[in-house]
Design a protein around this motif. Sequence first.
Motif, PDB file in Angstrom:
ATOM      1  N   TRP A 161      14.342  37.102 -32.716  1.00 54.70           N
ATOM      2  CA  TRP A 161      14.016  36.495 -33.933  1.00 54.70           C
ATOM      3  C   TRP A 161      12.374  36.249 -34.323  1.00 54.70           C
ATOM      4  O   TRP A 161      11.934  35.797 -32.883  1.00 54.70           O
ATOM      5  N   SER A 162      11.519  36.731 -34.789  1.00 50.49           N
ATOM      6  CA  SER A 162      10.655  36.214 -35.149  1.00 50.49           C
ATOM      7  C   SER A 162       9.927  36.288 -36.305  1.00 50.49           C
ATOM      8  O   SER A 162      10.795  36.004 -37.570  1.00 50.49           O
ATOM      9  N   LEU A 199      13.460  49.740 -28.108  1.00 51.04           N
ATOM     10  CA  LEU A 199      14.395  48.182 -27.761  1.00 51.04           C
ATOM     11  C   LEU A 199      12.439  47.941 -27.171  1.00 51.04           C
ATOM     12  O   LEU A 199      12.096  46.665 -27.551  1.00 51.04           O
ATOM     13  N   PRO A 200      12.387  48.722 -26.247  1.00 50.74           N
ATOM     14  CA  PRO A 200      11.084  48.195 -25.929  1.00 50.74           C
ATOM     15  C   PRO A 200       9.445  48.342 -26.711  1.00 50.74           C
ATOM     16  O   PRO A 200       8.638  46.621 -26.288  1.00 50.74           O
ATOM     17  N   MET A 201       9.710  48.702 -27.535  1.00 51.42           N
ATOM     18  CA  MET A 201       8.401  48.789 -28.906  1.00 51.42           C
ATOM     19  C   MET A 201       9.231  47.522 -29.448  1.00 51.42           C
ATOM     20  O   MET A 201       7.909  46.247 -30.154  1.00 51.42           O
ATOM     21  N   MET A 202      10.364  47.532 -29.248  1.00 50.66           N
ATOM     22  CA  MET A 202      10.404  45.937 -30.581  1.00 50.66           C
ATOM     23  C   MET A 202      10.035  44.781 -29.894  1.00 50.66           C
ATOM     24  O   MET A 202       9.253  43.922 -30.476  1.00 50.66           O
ATOM     25  N   ILE A 203      10.268  44.279 -29.124  1.00 55.55           N
ATOM     26  CA  ILE A 203       9.417  43.454 -27.472  1.00 55.55           C
ATOM     27  C   ILE A 203       7.946  42.967 -27.843  1.00 55.55           C
ATOM     28  O   ILE A 203       8.075  42.354 -27.530  1.00 55.55           O
ATOM     29  N   ALA A 204       8.011  44.388 -27.698  1.00 57.12           N
ATOM     30  CA  ALA A 204       6.321  44.729 -27.426  1.00 57.12           C
ATOM     31  C   ALA A 204       5.609  44.117 -29.169  1.00 57.12           C
ATOM     32  O   ALA A 204       4.957  43.401 -28.938  1.00 57.12           O
ATOM     33  N   ARG A 213       7.089  41.840 -31.124  1.00 50.64           N
ATOM     34  CA  ARG A 213       7.089  40.655 -31.020  1.00 50.64           C
ATOM     35  C   ARG A 213       6.799  39.866 -30.024  1.00 50.64           C
ATOM     36  O   ARG A 213       5.821  38.574 -30.965  1.00 50.64           O
ATOM     37  N   LEU A 214       6.045  40.198 -29.456  1.00 50.50           N
ATOM     38  CA  LEU A 214       4.817  39.470 -28.401  1.00 50.50           C
ATOM     39  C   LEU A 214       3.972  39.999 -28.326  1.00 50.50           C
ATOM     40  O   LEU A 214       3.085  38.297 -28.185  1.00 50.50           O
ATOM     41  N   LEU A 215       3.343  40.669 -28.853  1.00 46.14           N
ATOM     42  CA  LEU A 215       1.804  40.179 -29.680  1.00 46.14           C
ATOM     43  C   LEU A 215       1.751  40.270 -30.638  1.00 46.14           C
ATOM     44  O   LEU A 215       0.591  39.892 -30.747  1.00 46.14           O
ATOM     45  N   ARG A 227       1.204  42.681 -39.623  1.00 47.64           N
ATOM     46  CA  ARG A 227       1.957  43.041 -40.734  1.00 47.64           C
ATOM     47  C   ARG A 227       2.157  44.966 -40.463  1.00 47.64           C
ATOM     48  O   ARG A 227       3.301  45.822 -40.970  1.00 47.64           O
ATOM     49  N   LEU A 228       0.823  45.278 -40.136  1.00 44.85           N
ATOM     50  CA  LEU A 228       0.751  46.450 -40.254  1.00 44.85           C
ATOM     51  C   LEU A 228       1.566  46.976 -39.263  1.00 44.85           C
ATOM     52  O   LEU A 228       1.782  48.156 -39.138  1.00 44.85           O
ATOM     53  N   THR A 229       0.815  46.711 -38.400  1.00 44.72           N
ATOM     54  CA  THR A 229       0.956  46.748 -36.726  1.00 44.72           C
ATOM     55  C   THR A 229       2.580  47.274 -36.583  1.00 44.72           C
ATOM     56  O   THR A 229       3.134  47.997 -35.975  1.00 44.72           O
ATOM     57  N   HIS A 230       3.316  46.476 -37.383  1.00 42.03           N
ATOM     58  CA  HIS A 230       5.044  46.663 -37.640  1.00 42.03           C
ATOM     59  C   HIS A 230       4.969  47.315 -38.281  1.00 42.03           C
ATOM     60  O   HIS A 230       6.238  47.925 -37.998  1.00 42.03           O
ATOM     61  N   ALA A 231       4.247  47.705 -38.814  1.00 36.77           N
ATOM     62  CA  ALA A 231       5.277  48.878 -40.050  1.00 36.77           C
ATOM     63  C   ALA A 231       4.735  50.485 -39.654  1.00 36.77           C
ATOM     64  O   ALA A 231       5.814  51.183 -39.827  1.00 36.77           O
TER      65      ALA A 231
END
Length: 197
Positions: free
Chosen positions: A93-94, A133-138, A140-142, A157-161
Motif C-alpha cells: 500500500w502506498s 514485484l521488485p520493480m513495484m517494491i522499488a 514504492r520505496l523511491l 507519478r510519471l515514474t509510476h506510470a
Amino acid sequence: MLRAISQLRNWRRLVGSELHPSGLAFARARLPRAEFVQMDARHIPASEAFDLVGAFDVIEHIAEDERVLAEIRSTLVTGGGVIIAVPQHPWLWSRFDEIAYHERRYCRGELERKLRQSGFEVLFSTSYTSLLLPMMIASRLLNRGGDSNEGVSKNSRLTHASIACSRQSCAQKCVSLSRDCVGPWAVAASWSDEQSR
C-alpha cells in the motif's frame, strides 16, 4: 482489457461499463463495436444476461466488494463465469493506491473466500506478473514521502506510470514464467444450479 478480449473470438455481444462519463467516451473511441453503459457496479441493471463477466482492476476501488460480487453473480446465466484481477499485498500500500482511490489490496485467499461466500466455485486462482514485484517494491520505496503529498510529485507519478507501462509490455512473458508467485491475482469462478443462489 475489453479490446484484448474482443480479439480472442467473434463475440455475439460485447458490453463494457464504466462509472465515469469520461471513461465511457475513452472506451467508446477505442472499441466502437462494443456497447457501453454507465453504471455503478453495486447496482448492475441486468439479470441473467451474460455468459462471462470480467472485472479487471475494479473491485478494489469499491468499499462494498462483496455486494459487487453478488451483483455480478445475478447478471450471469446459469453456468456463467467471472474473471477478476485485483492488486494484492496490503504491505505494498502506498500513496499511489490512495491516488487511484483503492479501498484495499487483497491478501492471498481473501477474494477466493468472498467469491465462495457469494456462491461461486473458484476454478482458478493465480498470481501473475510476479517477476515485476521488485520493480513495484522499488517504486514504492523511491516514492515514499511520509504522510504528505511531497512524495507524490508529478515526477513520481510519471515514474509510476513508466513502471506500469513497462509492466504491461512484459506482462505476457511474466505470466508464463510466474504462475504461482507473488504478483497481482487473477481469479476465474463460475456457478451452476447445483449451487444455491
